[in-house]
Every structure is written in structure tokens, then in C-alpha cells.
Design a protein around this motif. Structure first.
Motif, PDB file in Angstrom:
ATOM      1  N   SER A  41       0.825  -1.207   0.000  1.00  0.00           N
ATOM      2  CA  SER A  41       0.000   0.000   0.000  1.00  0.00           C
ATOM      3  C   SER A  41       0.861   1.260   0.000  1.00  0.00           C
ATOM      4  N   ARG A  44       1.602   2.732  -3.511  1.00  0.00           N
ATOM      5  CA  ARG A  44       0.494   3.234  -4.330  1.00  0.00           C
ATOM      6  C   ARG A  44       0.475   4.757  -4.315  1.00  0.00           C
ATOM      7  N   PRO A  45       0.439   5.386  -5.498  1.00  0.00           N
ATOM      8  CA  PRO A  45       0.480   6.854  -5.542  1.00  0.00           C
ATOM      9  C   PRO A  45      -0.859   7.510  -5.204  1.00  0.00           C
ATOM     10  N   LYS A  46      -1.967   6.861  -5.564  1.00  0.00           N
ATOM     11  CA  LYS A  46      -3.267   7.490  -5.337  1.00  0.00           C
ATOM     12  C   LYS A  46      -3.727   7.246  -3.900  1.00  0.00           C
ATOM     13  N   PRO A  47      -4.277   8.268  -3.275  1.00  0.00           N
ATOM     14  CA  PRO A  47      -4.701   8.126  -1.870  1.00  0.00           C
ATOM     15  C   PRO A  47      -5.805   7.080  -1.675  1.00  0.00           C
ATOM     16  N   LEU A  48      -6.735   6.984  -2.628  1.00  0.00           N
ATOM     17  CA  LEU A  48      -7.816   6.009  -2.486  1.00  0.00           C
ATOM     18  C   LEU A  48      -7.260   4.582  -2.482  1.00  0.00           C
ATOM     19  N   GLU A  49      -6.344   4.302  -3.389  1.00  0.00           N
ATOM     20  CA  GLU A  49      -5.725   2.975  -3.417  1.00  0.00           C
ATOM     21  C   GLU A  49      -4.939   2.715  -2.143  1.00  0.00           C
ATOM     22  N   ASN A  50      -4.218   3.724  -1.681  1.00  0.00           N
ATOM     23  CA  ASN A  50      -3.406   3.600  -0.483  1.00  0.00           C
ATOM     24  C   ASN A  50      -4.265   3.274   0.735  1.00  0.00           C
ATOM     25  N   TYR A  51      -5.329   4.036   0.949  1.00  0.00           N
ATOM     26  CA  TYR A  51      -6.176   3.823   2.116  1.00  0.00           C
ATOM     27  C   TYR A  51      -6.964   2.516   2.011  1.00  0.00           C
ATOM     28  N   THR A  52      -7.359   2.140   0.803  1.00  0.00           N
ATOM     29  CA  THR A  52      -8.079   0.878   0.622  1.00  0.00           C
ATOM     30  C   THR A  52      -7.196  -0.302   0.988  1.00  0.00           C
TER      31      THR A  52
END
Length: 101
Positions: A41, A44-52
Motif C-alpha cells: 500500500s 500506491r500513488p493514489k490516496p484512495l488505493e493507499n487507504y483501501t
């Protein structure tokens, strides 16, 4: 040769439903999967992907700890069928499609 192996296997298999070795393997495995998800995680550059992925890692980690702690909500429960259900199961017929003519 096969007979010897089957005898050996029968002697070494635990008769318990939930043995300590099973809990250790599955609990540590779930913790490992959670750690892997957490490490991935961070890439992952995008915050949504990171938090998911972090939330999935947390959920899997909690399941791993619960498995190691032998939590009650992970244990299987067997309920005896009620009398009404037993009678209804005995009286059921085959579907019309399967009836011989």
C-alpha cells in the motif's frame, strides 16, 4: 510403500477440530498477508488505493490475531434441525422433471 505412508499419515493427523498447529499456521499466514498488503500500500500513488489497501491489511491482520487468539466468532457452530424441519425433509418429493413416466 503407499500403505506405509497412509498408516504414517493416520497416526500423525490430529483428531481435534481446531488444533494449535492449525491456528498457528493460519494465524501467522494471515498476519503475513496483512504485512504484505501494508508494504504494497505504501507504493500506491493514489490516496484512495493507499487507504483501501491499508484498510484491507488491517482487516486481514485483525483476522490473523483473532485466529491466533482462538476467537469465538471464528468457531463453527452446529445446530440440530428442529422437528418440523426433519419431517419436512423426509416428505419432500423429487421435482417433476426428475419423475419417471
Amino acid at each position: 510403500m503407499i500403505g506405509r505412508l497412509s498408516v504414517w499419515y493416520k497416526d500423525n493427523v490430529s483428531q481435534e477440530v481446531d488444533c494449535l498447529g492449525c491456528r498457528l499456521v493460519s494465524g501467522i499466514g494471515l498476519l503475513g498477508i496483512g504485512a504484505f498488503l501494508l508494504a504494497q500500500s505504501k507504493k500506491r500513488p493514489k490516496p484512495l488505493e493507499n487507504y483501501t489497501m491499508k484498510s484491507l491489511a488491517g482487516a486481514v491482520g485483525v483476522l490473523g490475531v483473532a485466529r491466533l487468539a482462538d476467537a469465538n466468532f471464528l468457531k463453527a457452530t452446529v445446530e440440530e434441525p428442529k422437528e418440523e424441519q426433519k419431517q419436512s425433509l423426509k416428505n419432500t418429493r423429487d421435482h417433476e422433471f426428475f419423475v419417471r413416466r
